[in-house]
Design a protein around this motif. Structure first.
Motif, mmCIF file in Angstrom:
data_model
loop_
_atom_site.group_PDB
_atom_site.id
_atom_site.type_symbol
_atom_site.label_atom_id
_atom_site.label_comp_id
_atom_site.label_asym_id
_atom_site.label_seq_id
_atom_site.Cartn_x
_atom_site.Cartn_y
_atom_site.Cartn_z
ATOM 1 N N VAL A 1 -29.103 -6.409 -17.877
ATOM 2 C CA VAL A 1 -29.644 -5.113 -17.461
ATOM 3 C C VAL A 1 -31.091 -5.270 -17.001
ATOM 4 N N TYR A 2 -31.870 -6.049 -17.743
ATOM 5 C CA TYR A 2 -33.260 -6.289 -17.344
ATOM 6 C C TYR A 2 -33.315 -6.962 -15.967
ATOM 7 N N ALA A 3 -32.420 -7.933 -15.751
ATOM 8 C CA ALA A 3 -32.398 -8.635 -14.471
ATOM 9 C C ALA A 3 -32.034 -7.685 -13.333
ATOM 10 N N ALA A 4 -31.043 -6.807 -13.576
ATOM 11 C CA ALA A 4 -30.654 -5.832 -12.564
ATOM 12 C C ALA A 4 -31.791 -4.860 -12.282
ATOM 13 N N SER A 5 -32.483 -4.456 -13.330
ATOM 14 C CA SER A 5 -33.623 -3.556 -13.171
ATOM 15 C C SER A 5 -34.702 -4.187 -12.299
ATOM 16 N N ARG B 1 -34.323 -6.524 -10.042
ATOM 17 C CA ARG B 1 -33.864 -6.633 -8.659
ATOM 18 C C ARG B 1 -34.007 -5.306 -7.926
ATOM 19 N N VAL B 2 -33.588 -4.228 -8.581
ATOM 20 C CA VAL B 2 -33.639 -2.910 -7.940
ATOM 21 C C VAL B 2 -35.096 -2.502 -7.690
ATOM 22 N N ARG B 3 -35.992 -2.730 -8.647
ATOM 23 C CA ARG B 3 -37.378 -2.363 -8.466
ATOM 24 C C ARG B 3 -38.026 -3.183 -7.352
ATOM 25 N N GLU B 4 -37.599 -4.445 -7.261
ATOM 26 C CA GLU B 4 -38.142 -5.293 -6.215
ATOM 27 C C GLU B 4 -37.682 -4.803 -4.836
ATOM 28 N N GLN B 5 -36.427 -4.406 -4.727
ATOM 29 C CA GLN B 5 -35.892 -3.915 -3.460
ATOM 30 C C GLN B 5 -36.525 -2.584 -3.045
ATOM 31 N N ALA B 6 -36.966 -1.825 -4.032
ATOM 32 C CA ALA B 6 -37.527 -0.500 -3.757
ATOM 33 C C ALA B 6 -38.966 -0.557 -3.267
ATOM 34 N N LYS B 7 -39.584 -1.723 -3.352
ATOM 35 C CA LYS B 7 -40.988 -1.847 -2.922
ATOM 36 C C LYS B 7 -41.111 -1.722 -1.408
#
Length: 222
Positions: A210-214, A216-222
């Protein structure tokens, strides 16, 4: 009257201790001050605990049964997660309605074969888990299955959920065999520290995903 050896909130005989004078209590391995003291290897308590563990280690198998081989794909999810956690399993097909004698023999002989928990999956008028729970003292976990003759799965769920008082069945989600396997392992882990640690590690790995998915998503949202 309480049966011999049956514990109650007030001890074996159901009498409350006098509160007029409080005195420190102690038990084997714990001092009156609350410090944990290791039991000498030659104490009766240590010997009893060791023998209990040996007996329990022989009873670490989970029985997985289903009403039809059409349920196999779902029930294999329970088998897979149990093997991932290092728990031995056995698997079979039997019907509460078409082969009731076979279910009866299986349920009554499970304890002697070393089975500690039974997972039963069925669809439609799903009475397999309840049948097993009725004729044995084993913990039973039910997996309701959305089968071809099912009323959107609700008939299976309610057949397993609505057990009468005194005959409990632990029911997981529709087609939730994986959770049934995890629950069975957690039941066994109460008396197995190594299995308990494997489950702790298993859940820690889920958290890391879950931390890894979080991230990835935060990185993509930048």
């Amino acid at each position: 009257a309480d049966r011999p050896g049956r514990s109650t909130p007030f001890g074996l005989h159901g009498r409350a201790p006098s509160l007029g004078r409080l005195t420190p209590l102690s038990s084997p391995g714990i001092s009156a001050e609350g410090r944990k003291d290791p039991l000498p290897d030659n104490t009766p308590a240590r010997h009893l605990n060791t023998e209990r563990q040996k007996t329990y280690n022989k009873r670490m198998k989970v029985g997985i049964i289903m009403g039809s081989d059409s349920d196999l794909k779902i029930m294999q999810q329970a088998e897979a997660v149990l093997h991932e956690l290092g728990v031995e399993t056995e698997m079979d097909v039997m019907s509460a309605h078409r082969t009731p004698e076979r279910v009866l023999d299986y349920a009554r002989g499970a304890y002697q074969r070393g089975v500690a928990v039974i997972i039963a999956g069925a669809g439609g008028a799903a009475h397999l888990a309840g049948f097993v729970a009725a004729v044995s003292a084993m913990p039973v976990i039910a997996v309701p299955i959305k089968s071809s003759n099912s009323i959107d799965g609700w008939d299976s769920i309610l057949s397993m959920l609505q057990m009468p008082s005194g005959v409990p069945v632990a029911t997981v989600a529709l087609d939730g065999a994986r959770n049934a396997g995890i629950l069975a392992a957690q039941i066994l882990s109460v008396a197995d520290p190594q299995l308990h640690q494997r489950i702790v590690d298993f859940k820690e790995a889920m958290k890391e995903k879950v931390y890894a998915a979080s991230a990835r998503v935060r990185e993509q949202a930048k």
